[in-house]
Design an enzyme around this catalytic site. Structure first.
Site, mmCIF file in Angstrom:
data_model
loop_
_atom_site.group_PDB
_atom_site.id
_atom_site.type_symbol
_atom_site.label_atom_id
_atom_site.label_comp_id
_atom_site.label_asym_id
_atom_site.label_seq_id
_atom_site.Cartn_x
_atom_site.Cartn_y
_atom_site.Cartn_z
ATOM 1 C CB SER A 26 -18.848 6.277 28.814
ATOM 2 O OG SER A 26 -19.771 5.421 29.406
HETATM 3 N N1 SAH Z 1 -19.121 -0.281 28.861
HETATM 4 C C1 SAH Z 1 -19.957 -0.096 27.717
HETATM 5 C C2 SAH Z 1 -21.016 0.964 27.978
HETATM 6 C C3 SAH Z 1 -22.344 0.507 27.572
HETATM 7 S S1 SAH Z 1 -23.715 1.498 28.062
HETATM 8 C C4 SAH Z 1 -19.166 0.166 26.462
HETATM 9 O O1 SAH Z 1 -17.924 0.264 26.525
HETATM 10 O O2 SAH Z 1 -19.763 0.222 25.396
HETATM 11 C C5 SAH Z 1 -24.378 0.566 29.392
HETATM 12 C C6 SAH Z 1 -24.865 -0.802 29.092
HETATM 13 O O3 SAH Z 1 -25.437 -1.324 30.292
HETATM 14 C C7 SAH Z 1 -25.958 -0.899 28.034
HETATM 15 O O4 SAH Z 1 -25.535 -1.732 27.003
HETATM 16 C C8 SAH Z 1 -27.159 -1.502 28.794
HETATM 17 O O5 SAH Z 1 -27.922 -2.394 28.014
HETATM 18 C C9 SAH Z 1 -26.456 -2.221 29.924
HETATM 19 N N2 SAH Z 1 -27.290 -2.526 31.096
HETATM 20 C C10 SAH Z 1 -28.251 -1.788 31.691
HETATM 21 N N3 SAH Z 1 -28.777 -2.448 32.741
HETATM 22 C C11 SAH Z 1 -28.122 -3.652 32.814
HETATM 23 C C12 SAH Z 1 -28.220 -4.783 33.661
HETATM 24 N N4 SAH Z 1 -29.095 -4.859 34.666
HETATM 25 N N5 SAH Z 1 -27.391 -5.829 33.421
HETATM 26 C C13 SAH Z 1 -26.494 -5.813 32.398
HETATM 27 N N6 SAH Z 1 -26.364 -4.765 31.563
HETATM 28 C C14 SAH Z 1 -27.171 -3.702 31.766
#
Ligand code: SAH
Length: 227
Positions: free
Chosen positions: A71
């Site tokens: 993000s």
């Molecule tokens: N906080 C992260 C943002 C990653 S984007 C950062 O600093 O990089 C959101 C992430 O959520 C993705 O990697 C995606 O694979 C994950 N995601 C989506 N659904 C999920 C679920 N049910 N359980 C765990 N992770 C999930």
């Protein structure tokens, strides 16, 4: 001069670039000193692809592989400030859904005493582990699993923060939230594919749950199962 400083062109002066990012966050209305301090310290450029290093401190979301994105710093700071709720205190136990590249997890490790971060994609989970290793964050626990189920063994949580948005808030999150705790998550406005999302805050008190909706946001979808 270390090799990576030469190849990325950012190394030694990254502190100055980060402080300029922090000043922009302040100008956007982020005032929480703990959040600003963490954002000034964690090296965002270490979490993005080498080819994107020069954009690491711009207020933009960036691809982190497997179709996922990190993000914008402005959104990360906003969510962390909502999670801390102006208390001026470190949180106790925190659950993060969606480790992604591990950037927000590294920030959380400065803002809470114990952090549990769940990722459903093995490739990203392993990549985050590798990127975070050198930071030796003893209070950060990375887990591979379906974050929709939360992580009961680490709870109850004073804070839960999701980096992916579903059409509902999974019951497990509400159950694993401590009384007095706060959940911050993007939630789709309706159940249709690609529906717009809002930032949702849930506060759990002895009287029950209180829900507050904030501004529109755009996060990757919260998916089920492990990939
Ligand atoms: N906080 C992260 C943002 C990653 S984007 C950062 O600093 O990089 C959101 C992430 O959520 C993705 O990697 C995606 O694979 C994950 N995601 C989506 N659904 C999920 C679920 N049910 N359980 C765990 N992770 C999930």
């Amino acid at each position: 001069m270390p090799q990576n400083t030469v190849s990325t062109g950012i190394g030694l002066d990254s502190m100055a670039v980060r402080l300029s990012m922090v000043r922009k966050l302040q100008a956007q209305g982020i005032s929480d000193p703990m959040v600003l301090s963490a954002m000034g310290q964690v090296e965002r450029h270490r979490f993005v692809d080498t080819a994107l290093v020069n954009q690491a401190y711009e207020d933009t979301s960036l691809p982190i592989g497997l179709g996922q994105t990190i993000s914008k710093p402005g959104v990360v700071a906003r969510m962390l400030a909502l999670l801390l709720n102006g208390a001026g205190l470190k949180l106790g136990r925190v659950l993060e859904i969606g480790t992604g590249c591990g950037y927000q997890a590294a920030l959380l490790s400065q803002l809470a005493s114990e952090v549990y971060s769940v990722e459903r994609l093995k490739g990203l989970h392993e990549q985050a582990r590798a990127k975070l290793r050198h930071l030796r964050l003893a209070n950060l626990h990375l887990l591979l699993g379906d974050g929709r189920e939360g992580y009961a063994a680490g709870g109850p949580y004073d804070g839960i923060i999701a980096a992916a948005g579903g059409t509902d808030l999974p019951q497990a999150w509400l159950d694993q939230l401590a009384v007095g705790g706060r959940l911050v998550a993007p939630v789709a406005q309706d159940a249709s594919q690609g529906a717009s999302q809002v930032l949702m805050v849930i506060d759990k008190s002895p009287q029950g749950l209180r829900q507050t909706r904030f501004e529109a946001v755009h996060f990757v979808p919260l998916k089920s199962g492990i990939g």
